[in-house]
Design a protein around this motif. Structure first.
Motif, PDB file in Angstrom:
ATOM      1  N   GLN A 139       1.037  -1.035  -0.219  1.00  0.00           N
ATOM      2  CA  GLN A 139      -0.223   0.216  -0.335  1.00  0.00           C
ATOM      3  C   GLN A 139       0.841   1.479  -0.223  1.00  0.00           C
ATOM      4  OE1 GLN A 139      -3.486  -0.160   3.108  1.00  0.00           O
ATOM      5  NE2 GLN A 139      -2.897  -2.003   3.261  1.00  0.00           N
ATOM      6  N   ASP A 140       1.734   1.358   0.803  1.00  0.00           N
ATOM      7  CA  ASP A 140       2.492   2.026   1.152  1.00  0.00           C
ATOM      8  C   ASP A 140       3.761   2.429  -0.372  1.00  0.00           C
ATOM      9  OD1 ASP A 140       2.146   2.211   3.679  1.00  0.00           O
ATOM     10  OD2 ASP A 140       3.935   2.147   4.244  1.00  0.00           O
ATOM     11  N   MET A 141       3.490   1.566  -1.166  1.00  0.00           N
ATOM     12  CA  MET A 141       4.624   1.440  -2.333  1.00  0.00           C
ATOM     13  C   MET A 141       3.728   2.413  -3.336  1.00  0.00           C
ATOM     14  SD  MET A 141       7.639   1.422  -3.665  1.00  0.00           S
ATOM     15  CE  MET A 141       8.185   1.325  -5.670  1.00  0.00           C
ATOM     16  N   CYS A 142       1.711   2.040  -3.939  1.00  0.00           N
ATOM     17  CA  CYS A 142       1.457   2.813  -3.977  1.00  0.00           C
ATOM     18  C   CYS A 142       1.590   3.886  -3.899  1.00  0.00           C
ATOM     19  CB  CYS A 142      -0.091   1.705  -3.413  1.00  0.00           C
ATOM     20  SG  CYS A 142      -2.292   2.409  -4.851  1.00  0.00           S
ATOM     21  N   SER A 143       1.415   4.211  -2.897  1.00  0.00           N
ATOM     22  CA  SER A 143       1.713   6.133  -2.020  1.00  0.00           C
ATOM     23  C   SER A 143       2.459   6.300  -3.200  1.00  0.00           C
ATOM     24  CB  SER A 143       1.405   5.630  -1.231  1.00  0.00           C
ATOM     25  OG  SER A 143      -0.142   5.471  -0.103  1.00  0.00           O
ATOM     26  N   LEU A 144       3.337   5.812  -2.727  1.00  0.00           N
ATOM     27  CA  LEU A 144       4.987   6.293  -3.487  1.00  0.00           C
ATOM     28  C   LEU A 144       4.968   6.810  -4.531  1.00  0.00           C
ATOM     29  CD1 LEU A 144       8.382   5.777  -2.055  1.00  0.00           C
ATOM     30  CD2 LEU A 144       8.490   4.950  -4.303  1.00  0.00           C
ATOM     31  N   VAL A 145       4.409   5.699  -5.123  1.00  0.00           N
ATOM     32  CA  VAL A 145       4.671   5.952  -6.518  1.00  0.00           C
ATOM     33  C   VAL A 145       3.716   6.730  -7.453  1.00  0.00           C
ATOM     34  CG1 VAL A 145       3.659   4.460  -9.253  1.00  0.00           C
ATOM     35  CG2 VAL A 145       5.206   3.298  -7.270  1.00  0.00           C
ATOM     36  N   TYR A 146       2.392   6.774  -6.745  1.00  0.00           N
ATOM     37  CA  TYR A 146       1.947   7.834  -7.363  1.00  0.00           C
ATOM     38  C   TYR A 146       1.875   9.195  -7.559  1.00  0.00           C
ATOM     39  CZ  TYR A 146      -2.969  10.249  -9.219  1.00  0.00           C
ATOM     40  OH  TYR A 146      -3.814  11.741  -9.426  1.00  0.00           O
ATOM     41  N   ILE A 147       1.882   9.201  -5.843  1.00  0.00           N
ATOM     42  CA  ILE A 147       2.770  10.738  -5.731  1.00  0.00           C
ATOM     43  C   ILE A 147       4.031  11.070  -6.102  1.00  0.00           C
ATOM     44  CG2 ILE A 147       1.175  11.648  -4.078  1.00  0.00           C
ATOM     45  CD1 ILE A 147       2.675  10.958  -2.165  1.00  0.00           C
ATOM     46  N   SER A 182      -9.770  15.259  -3.945  1.00  0.00           N
ATOM     47  CA  SER A 182     -11.199  15.675  -3.688  1.00  0.00           C
ATOM     48  C   SER A 182     -12.214  14.678  -2.431  1.00  0.00           C
ATOM     49  CB  SER A 182     -12.279  15.303  -4.818  1.00  0.00           C
ATOM     50  OG  SER A 182     -12.296  14.183  -5.839  1.00  0.00           O
ATOM     51  N   ARG A 183     -11.297  13.873  -2.350  1.00  0.00           N
ATOM     52  CA  ARG A 183     -13.164  12.870  -0.817  1.00  0.00           C
ATOM     53  C   ARG A 183     -13.064  13.321   0.064  1.00  0.00           C
ATOM     54  NH1 ARG A 183     -10.146   8.747  -0.338  1.00  0.00           N
ATOM     55  NH2 ARG A 183      -9.260   8.627   1.180  1.00  0.00           N
ATOM     56  N   PRO A 184     -13.426  13.832   0.891  1.00  0.00           N
ATOM     57  CA  PRO A 184     -13.558  14.350   1.896  1.00  0.00           C
ATOM     58  C   PRO A 184     -13.175  13.263   3.227  1.00  0.00           C
ATOM     59  CG  PRO A 184     -16.150  14.593   0.660  1.00  0.00           C
ATOM     60  CD  PRO A 184     -15.224  13.547   0.291  1.00  0.00           C
ATOM     61  N   GLY A 185     -11.615  14.457   4.422  1.00  0.00           N
ATOM     62  CA  GLY A 185     -11.634  13.158   4.812  1.00  0.00           C
ATOM     63  C   GLY A 185      -9.977  12.602   4.338  1.00  0.00           C
ATOM     64  N   SER A 186      -9.439  13.055   2.921  1.00  0.00           N
ATOM     65  CA  SER A 186      -8.917  13.235   2.736  1.00  0.00           C
ATOM     66  C   SER A 186      -7.372  13.582   3.183  1.00  0.00           C
ATOM     67  CB  SER A 186      -8.992  12.375   1.221  1.00  0.00           C
ATOM     68  OG  SER A 186      -8.609  13.553   0.667  1.00  0.00           O
ATOM     69  N   ILE A 187      -5.891  13.172   3.119  1.00  0.00           N
ATOM     70  CA  ILE A 187      -5.006  14.103   3.006  1.00  0.00           C
ATOM     71  C   ILE A 187      -4.722  15.704   2.522  1.00  0.00           C
ATOM     72  CG2 ILE A 187      -3.789  12.244   4.984  1.00  0.00           C
ATOM     73  CD1 ILE A 187      -2.009  11.840   2.263  1.00  0.00           C
ATOM     74  N   ARG A 188      -6.254  14.799   1.234  1.00  0.00           N
ATOM     75  CA  ARG A 188      -5.199  15.961   0.437  1.00  0.00           C
ATOM     76  C   ARG A 188      -3.712  15.970   0.338  1.00  0.00           C
ATOM     77  NH1 ARG A 188      -8.959  19.221  -2.720  1.00  0.00           N
ATOM     78  NH2 ARG A 188      -8.170  20.599  -3.825  1.00  0.00           N
ATOM     79  N   ALA A 189      -3.460  14.976  -0.890  1.00  0.00           N
ATOM     80  CA  ALA A 189      -1.926  15.288  -1.045  1.00  0.00           C
ATOM     81  C   ALA A 189      -1.845  15.861  -2.760  1.00  0.00           C
ATOM     82  CB  ALA A 189      -1.246  13.870  -1.237  1.00  0.00           C
ATOM     83  N   VAL A 190      -2.864  15.877  -3.698  1.00  0.00           N
ATOM     84  CA  VAL A 190      -3.231  16.315  -4.244  1.00  0.00           C
ATOM     85  C   VAL A 190      -4.061  17.252  -5.638  1.00  0.00           C
ATOM     86  CG1 VAL A 190      -3.067  15.418  -7.042  1.00  0.00           C
ATOM     87  CG2 VAL A 190      -2.457  13.911  -5.604  1.00  0.00           C
ATOM     88  N   GLU A 191      -3.456  18.697  -5.560  1.00  0.00           N
ATOM     89  CA  GLU A 191      -4.360  20.003  -5.897  1.00  0.00           C
ATOM     90  C   GLU A 191      -4.252  19.766  -7.569  1.00  0.00           C
ATOM     91  OE1 GLU A 191      -4.678  21.580  -3.839  1.00  0.00           O
ATOM     92  OE2 GLU A 191      -3.703  21.021  -1.900  1.00  0.00           O
ATOM     93  N   VAL A 192      -5.604  19.812  -7.789  1.00  0.00           N
ATOM     94  CA  VAL A 192      -5.730  19.911  -9.471  1.00  0.00           C
ATOM     95  C   VAL A 192      -6.114  21.560  -9.431  1.00  0.00           C
ATOM     96  CG1 VAL A 192      -7.437  19.270 -10.611  1.00  0.00           C
ATOM     97  CG2 VAL A 192      -6.753  17.961 -10.048  1.00  0.00           C
ATOM     98  N   GLY A 214      -7.400  21.821 -14.586  1.00  0.00           N
ATOM     99  CA  GLY A 214      -7.527  20.199 -15.108  1.00  0.00           C
ATOM    100  C   GLY A 214      -6.447  19.307 -14.704  1.00  0.00           C
ATOM    101  N   LYS A 215      -5.099  20.473 -14.427  1.00  0.00           N
ATOM    102  CA  LYS A 215      -3.583  19.465 -14.092  1.00  0.00           C
ATOM    103  C   LYS A 215      -3.587  19.155 -12.756  1.00  0.00           C
ATOM    104  CE  LYS A 215      -2.450  19.764 -18.314  1.00  0.00           C
ATOM    105  NZ  LYS A 215      -1.557  19.335 -19.334  1.00  0.00           N
ATOM    106  N   ARG A 216      -2.894  18.019 -12.244  1.00  0.00           N
ATOM    107  CA  ARG A 216      -2.655  18.134 -11.002  1.00  0.00           C
ATOM    108  C   ARG A 216      -1.014  18.170 -11.063  1.00  0.00           C
ATOM    109  NH1 ARG A 216      -6.656  14.574 -13.082  1.00  0.00           N
ATOM    110  NH2 ARG A 216      -8.651  14.462 -11.526  1.00  0.00           N
ATOM    111  N   TYR A 217      -0.908  18.382  -9.415  1.00  0.00           N
ATOM    112  CA  TYR A 217       0.340  18.741  -9.002  1.00  0.00           C
ATOM    113  C   TYR A 217       0.510  17.681  -7.373  1.00  0.00           C
ATOM    114  CZ  TYR A 217       0.787  22.166 -12.120  1.00  0.00           C
ATOM    115  OH  TYR A 217      -0.258  23.438 -13.703  1.00  0.00           O
ATOM    116  N   ILE A 218       1.483  17.788  -6.963  1.00  0.00           N
ATOM    117  CA  ILE A 218       1.644  17.234  -5.289  1.00  0.00           C
ATOM    118  C   ILE A 218       1.817  18.515  -4.542  1.00  0.00           C
ATOM    119  CG2 ILE A 218       2.115  15.120  -5.664  1.00  0.00           C
ATOM    120  CD1 ILE A 218       4.700  15.779  -5.293  1.00  0.00           C
TER     121      ILE A 218
END
Length: 175
Positions: A74-82, A121-131, A134-138
């Motif tokens: 699960q941690d690897m998933c997070s590291l790869v995505y962000i 966008s999910r309520p309660g999420s850590i919000r690590a990604v900004e949109v 239309g583009k995403r940034y950490i």
């Protein structure tokens, strides 16, 4: 030149073999909410970190958002995505669009690009990604989390990572 010991080579070989067998089995992964920074609890044996560029390198171990999977996957998933989003911004000077997000999400173990919408966008999420347009940034939250994930996984992201700063009023500063 990096010198590898038997422990680090064994870990890398085991991770590669597991990822290979998972691919062969074509296991179905189920979407679950992303791992939070406080969920990073396991730690690998001490060894030199595996250098990994999420944009170009094959996964050093399995990555999945499945909450039933080992925490390290699960941690690897997070590291790869962000990590992919931050590396992409550093390399191109722009945020990741829909096609890049789809590619990063699939590499991280998600079923598709829509499965990662909770990162921003999910309520309660850590919000690590900004949109933004239309583009995403950490953001700074993600940047502060990456070293924790790297230490827990025994992996070090190769290359620069860039992010955006967001103040309390929601104003964005591009780095």
């Amino acid at each position: 030149m990096t010198e590898y010991n038997a422990d680090s080579l064994s870990r890398a070989l085991a991770a590669a073999a597991e990822a290979f067998l998972t691919t062969l089995r074509n296991e179905e992964e189920h979407f679950n909410p992303v791992t939070r920074p406080e969920d990073v609890t396991w730690a690998p044996a001490t060894a030199e970190p595996i250098l990994f560029d999420p944009l170009t390198d094959p996964l050093p171990m399995k990555a999945t958002p499945d909450r039933e999977a080992d925490q390290k996957f699960q941690d690897m998933c997070s590291l790869v995505y962000i990590g992919s989003i931050g590396r992409y911004y550093a390399e191109t000077g722009e945020g990741a669009g829909a096609e890049e997000i789809r590619r990063f999400a699939l590499k991280a173990g998600y079923r598709n690009g829509r499965a990662v919408n909770g990162w921003s966008s999910r309520p309660g999420s850590i919000r690590a990604v900004e949109v933004i347009d239309g583009k995403r940034y950490i953001n700074q939250t993600a940047v502060n989390w990456l070293p924790k994930l790297e230490r827990a996984l025994g992996v070090k992201i190769k290359g620069d990572t860039r992010w955006v700063e967001v103040d309390d009023e929601g104003n964005v500063t591009f780095s």
